[in-house]
Design an enzyme around this catalytic site. Structure first.
Site, PDB file in Angstrom:
ATOM      1  N   GLN A 107      26.057  65.047  33.618  1.00 17.98           N
ATOM      2  CA  GLN A 107      26.868  63.989  32.982  1.00 17.98           C
ATOM      3  C   GLN A 107      26.517  62.611  33.564  1.00 17.98           C
ATOM      4  O   GLN A 107      26.453  61.630  32.831  1.00 17.98           O
ATOM      5  CB  GLN A 107      28.369  64.234  33.191  1.00 17.98           C
ATOM      6  CG  GLN A 107      28.801  65.680  33.173  1.00 17.98           C
ATOM      7  CD  GLN A 107      29.357  66.157  31.853  1.00 17.98           C
ATOM      8  OE1 GLN A 107      28.954  65.667  30.795  1.00 17.98           O
ATOM      9  NE2 GLN A 107      30.248  67.115  31.897  1.00 17.98           N
ATOM     10  N   ASP A 131      33.481  67.770  25.810  1.00 15.71           N
ATOM     11  CA  ASP A 131      34.214  68.048  27.048  1.00 15.71           C
ATOM     12  C   ASP A 131      34.732  66.781  27.714  1.00 15.71           C
ATOM     13  O   ASP A 131      35.632  66.824  28.544  1.00 15.71           O
ATOM     14  CB  ASP A 131      33.330  68.855  28.013  1.00 15.71           C
ATOM     15  CG  ASP A 131      31.996  68.195  28.261  1.00 15.71           C
ATOM     16  OD1 ASP A 131      31.946  67.168  28.954  1.00 15.71           O
ATOM     17  OD2 ASP A 131      30.964  68.703  27.749  1.00 15.71           O
ATOM     18  N   GLU A 151      32.489  64.252  17.978  1.00 19.29           N
ATOM     19  CA  GLU A 151      32.309  65.662  18.383  1.00 19.29           C
ATOM     20  C   GLU A 151      32.691  66.538  17.190  1.00 19.29           C
ATOM     21  O   GLU A 151      33.742  66.352  16.585  1.00 19.29           O
ATOM     22  CB  GLU A 151      33.192  65.964  19.593  1.00 19.29           C
ATOM     23  CG  GLU A 151      33.465  67.429  19.867  1.00 19.29           C
ATOM     24  CD  GLU A 151      32.220  68.261  20.181  1.00 19.29           C
ATOM     25  OE1 GLU A 151      31.417  67.850  21.023  1.00 19.29           O
ATOM     26  OE2 GLU A 151      32.058  69.337  19.547  1.00 19.29           O
ATOM     27  N   ASP A 201      24.879  64.038  23.718  1.00 17.38           N
ATOM     28  CA  ASP A 201      25.158  65.138  24.654  1.00 17.38           C
ATOM     29  C   ASP A 201      25.344  66.411  23.837  1.00 17.38           C
ATOM     30  O   ASP A 201      26.459  66.830  23.548  1.00 17.38           O
ATOM     31  CB  ASP A 201      26.417  64.818  25.465  1.00 17.38           C
ATOM     32  CG  ASP A 201      26.797  65.966  26.379  1.00 17.38           C
ATOM     33  OD1 ASP A 201      25.970  66.876  26.569  1.00 17.38           O
ATOM     34  OD2 ASP A 201      27.926  65.959  26.891  1.00 17.38           O
ATOM     35  N   TYR A 270      21.766  75.592  34.517  1.00 13.96           N
ATOM     36  CA  TYR A 270      21.067  75.514  33.235  1.00 13.96           C
ATOM     37  C   TYR A 270      19.779  76.347  33.305  1.00 13.96           C
ATOM     38  O   TYR A 270      19.211  76.514  34.402  1.00 13.96           O
ATOM     39  CB  TYR A 270      20.731  74.063  32.872  1.00 13.96           C
ATOM     40  CG  TYR A 270      21.903  73.269  32.335  1.00 13.96           C
ATOM     41  CD1 TYR A 270      23.117  73.879  31.996  1.00 13.96           C
ATOM     42  CD2 TYR A 270      21.814  71.899  32.142  1.00 13.96           C
ATOM     43  CE1 TYR A 270      24.183  73.147  31.501  1.00 13.96           C
ATOM     44  CE2 TYR A 270      22.873  71.154  31.641  1.00 13.96           C
ATOM     45  CZ  TYR A 270      24.058  71.794  31.325  1.00 13.96           C
ATOM     46  OH  TYR A 270      25.109  71.070  30.836  1.00 13.96           O
TER      47      TYR A 270
END
Ligand code: SPD
Length: 336
Positions: A107, A131, A151, A201, A270
């Site tokens: 982030q 988020d 979103e 994102d 990840y």
């Protein structure tokens, strides 16, 4: 508190139930492999294994203490679990989106790499990022006056507000306006030259985020940016997705007439332990991404929010240094 809107005037991306032949082979393969036991590994009971056709032959696993939420939105399966060593974990369609322990790396880097590269960013658009973690980071920049976020999946927003308060805190900033809808349609409706920065994102390019990796979407971003405006997009792993990265670089080189760069950061949870970002600017005032002109390290905004955990100016410049195998491919695409 931030405002919230739900589009009624823009075409919506079709929910997965409506898909006829539209589902990609990759999506179908993933569903076949993971639709039993809701992603808890059948191989090691009590562990979550991240299995996907995007990283065949490997699967990072986390030990599960407790499943806190499981739901199915119009777009994807949503799960939150308490892990033994990484805190709470948010999973979409079987893929880890964030963990409490290492979310700061992603982030902070996807946000501050673009925003520290231009002076006085004022208007910022976030696509995806439901988020709220990127919002939290954008809000550190005191020059920013307007933060829009689009979103597609309201369940992601709601789940984050319930289970990840230190991430979703970004929604509490009064400069934030939340739009629930399709980012592709949202961007098409944005008047040209509106934003100083766009941050994409997204999840991986299978499922609802697929179009966010395609050329028409990048064209819409370029149109929405002012001259010398910047974009930062999630751009996958040099270890796993060089073919995807090559396509993104080729498209960006054709569309963004300022600069086009790939940067990366470590994120232990990840796939392959890292993830990259495409950093591009439109024609206009020159943007030298490798040398930040708007450092946040000394920014007084930190007195109002928790200190940065990961980003600093040295890491900013280092993030653009690439291993030779990746540099060769990316540089050749960038020059063609
Ligand atoms: N392979 C997973 C990539 C996820 C990128 N998006 C994460 C969202 C965090 N805000």
């Amino acid at each position: 508190m931030a405002e919230e809107s739900v589009f009624t005037d823009l075409p919506m991306k079709r929910p997965r139930e409506d898909e006829e032949n539209g589902a990609s082979a990759a999506t179908e393969a993933m569903e076949t492999e993971t639709n039993s036991n809701d992603y808890i590994s059948p191989v090691i009971p009590g562990w979550f294994s991240e299995i996907s056709p995007m990283w065949p032959g490997e699967a990072h696993s986390l030990k599960v203490e407790k499943i806190l939420f499981q739901g199915k939105s119009d777009y994807q399966n949503v799960m939150v679990f308490q892990s033994s060593t990484y805190g709470k974990v948010l999973v979409l369609d079987g893929v880890i989106q964030l963990t409490e322990r290492d979310e700061c790396a992603y982030q902070e880097m996807i946000t501050h790499l673009p925003l520290c590269s231009i002076a006085n960013p004022k208007k910022v658009l976030v696509i995806g990022g439901g988020d709220g973690g990127v919002l939290r980071e954008v809000a550190r920049h005191t020059s920013v006056e307007q933060i829009d976020i689009c979103e597609i999946d309201k369940m992601v927003v709601d789940v984050s507000k319930k289970f990840f308060p230190d991430v979703s805190v970004g929604y509490e900033d009064p400069r934030v306006t939340l739009h629930i809808g399709d980012g592709v349609a949202f961007l098409k409706a944005v008047p040209g030259g509106t934003y100083d920065a766009v941050i994409v994102d997204s999840s991986d390019p299978i499922g609802p985020a697929q179009e966010l990796f395609e050329k028409p979407f990048f064209e819409s971003i370029a149109k929405a940016l002012r001259p010398g405006g910047v974009v930062s997009t999630q751009a996958e792993s040099i270890w796993l997705h060089m073919n995807i990265i090559e396509d993104i670089v080729t498209n960006c080189r054709q569309i963004f007439k300022g600069s086009v760069n790939y940067a990366w950061t470590t994120v232990p949870t990840y796939p392959s332990g890292m993830i990259g970002f495409m950093l591009c600017s439109t024609e206009g005032p020159t943007v030298d991404f490798k040398h930040p002109v708007n450092p946040i390290d000394s920014n007084d905004s930190q007195s109002k929010s928790k200190p940065l955990k990961f980003y600093n100016s040295e890491l900013h410049t280092a993030a653009f240094c690439l291993p030779s195998f990746a540099k060769k491919v990316i540089d050749s695409k960038a020059q063609s």
